[in-house]
Design a protein around this motif. Structure first.
Motif, mmCIF file in Angstrom:
data_model
loop_
_atom_site.group_PDB
_atom_site.id
_atom_site.type_symbol
_atom_site.label_atom_id
_atom_site.label_comp_id
_atom_site.label_asym_id
_atom_site.label_seq_id
_atom_site.Cartn_x
_atom_site.Cartn_y
_atom_site.Cartn_z
ATOM 1 N N UNK A 179 45.378 4.786 72.418
ATOM 2 C CA UNK A 179 44.214 3.992 72.025
ATOM 3 C C UNK A 179 43.650 4.517 70.712
ATOM 4 N N UNK A 180 42.888 3.676 70.024
ATOM 5 C CA UNK A 180 42.154 4.117 68.839
ATOM 6 C C UNK A 180 40.829 4.728 69.278
ATOM 7 N N UNK A 181 40.268 5.565 68.426
ATOM 8 C CA UNK A 181 39.041 6.280 68.769
ATOM 9 C C UNK A 181 37.822 5.404 68.470
ATOM 10 N N UNK A 182 37.599 4.395 69.331
ATOM 11 C CA UNK A 182 36.484 3.469 69.132
ATOM 12 C C UNK A 182 35.141 4.171 69.221
ATOM 13 N N UNK A 183 35.058 5.201 70.031
ATOM 14 C CA UNK A 183 33.787 5.917 70.169
ATOM 15 C C UNK A 183 33.389 6.564 68.841
ATOM 16 N N UNK A 184 34.349 7.234 68.210
ATOM 17 C CA UNK A 184 34.064 7.868 66.926
ATOM 18 C C UNK A 184 33.803 6.820 65.849
#
Length: 354
Positions: A179-184
């Protein structure tokens, strides 16, 4: 004893004439190289037990004959179909389409074909039928681009007999996650606007049930809370420019709105139009930031500040991780979370003075 065929154009011409009118098969390669058919099969599958000179003789025989191993020949030799399955949703959107393209390219380089199934709904029966179809086709492994919670729920109910990698959703450790780091990414977007002096940041979120939308929403809210800023009610879009425009018209009517973070670039595009029609200048009156960095983002008026996601890298990592599982690599060394990057352009600026 291995007999290496003579080199040179004349030998190749004589060999091709001897098989004129027929497509060369594995038996022909074995006869010309002076080895058994089993040895040719081992060469095709990179078996470590084949001596270097024998391998060279077989490769030269294949080159001389113009032999190209068929998919079925490789399958019989290795017990694999050399075919991978991909299940995707909303495949027309930029992100999923880019991931699928990267998976196809990487799979071809690894000698695999890809059979993809694009689903319009995420209900349990649809997902299970797709898995059954890929299993019937003999897929060596499956990549599921699963952006919705419902997809993850359906996948979690399956018996994962076939190696699988899941994108965007965690199946509780039952299959590797990429997954991509959507949180960051959401933290970087919100923090950038706060550092520009905006009292708070409004948010046009993606639809409920989509993992990336929910992660970005939570991270936006947490960043505002940690900064001691007011947390406005989020507005829920559907990833489309139309929803960004519709919600943007509501935001454009409010003079207190000076910064907006949209959960993808398409919704940000609709927002830009709504602000323009309302006479709200970007970024003088309202700063706008999107997410994904679609190819058109740098060419909008003004060029859009956004969070860049490397969808190609997501697809490549998923493919490498799946091949490791197929090959039963004990500890694959692939980082499952792909970093993102804040790309600052001219759609964001300092908060307007009162």
């Amino acid at each position: 004893m291995t007999r290496k065929p003579a080199d040179g154009p004349a030998q190749r011409a004589r060999s091709r004439r001897s098989f004129a009118g027929t497509r060369p098969v594995m038996d022909d390669v074995a006869r010309l190289a002076g080895v058994s058919k089993q040895t040719v099969s081992r060469v095709l599958n990179d078996h470590p037990a084949v001596r270097a000179e024998t391998r060279a003789a077989v490769v030269e025989a294949m080159r001389t004959l113009g032999y190209r191993p068929s998919r079925s020949a490789r399958s019989l030799a290795s017990g694999r179909t050399r075919m991978l399955g991909v299940i995707s949703f909303d495949a027309a959107r930029y992100g999923p389409a880019s991931i699928l393209t990267a998976i196809n390219t990487a799979a071809q380089s690894a000698g695999y074909l890809v059979s993809s199934i694009a689903l319009g709904t995420a209900d349990r029966d649809t997902v299970l039928r797709a898995l059954d179809t890929l299993s019937a086709e003999g897929a060596d492994g499956v990549i599921a681009i699963a952006p919705q919670r419902g997809v993850a729920g359906a996948l979690a109910e399956t018996r994962l007999d076939t190696p699988m990698v899941v994108l965007d959703n965690d199946l509780g450790g039952r299959a590797p996650l990429v997954t991509a780091d959507s949180r960051a990414g959401a933290r970087a977007a919100t923090g950038h606007l706060l550092r520009l002096g905006h009292a708070t940041v409004h948010h046009i979120a993606g639809p409920t049930g989509w993992t990336s939308a929910e992660v970005r929403l939570d991270s936006w809210r947490a960043t505002l809370t940690e900064a001691g800023a007011e947390v406005p009610d989020p507005l829920l879009g559907d990833w489309s420019a139309d929803s960004g425009y519709r919600l943007g018209r509501r935001l454009a009517e409010r003079p207190d709105v000076t910064a907006v973070f949209a959960s993808n670039d398409q919704m940000a595009l609709g927002l830009l139009r709504a602000l323009h029609e309302a006479g709200r200048r970007v970024p003088d009156d309202v700063s706008v930031i999107g997410y994904d960095d679609i190819p058109e983002a740098a060419h909008l008026l003004p060029p859009l500040t956004t969070v860049r996601t490397d969808f190609g890298e997501i697809g490549r990592r998923a493919l490498r991780l799946l091949l490791d599982r197929i090959d039963e690599v004990a500890e694959p060394r692939i980082e499952p979370v792909v970093p993102v990057e804040l790309v600052v352009r001219r759609s964001t600026g300092p908060a307007p003075r009162p």
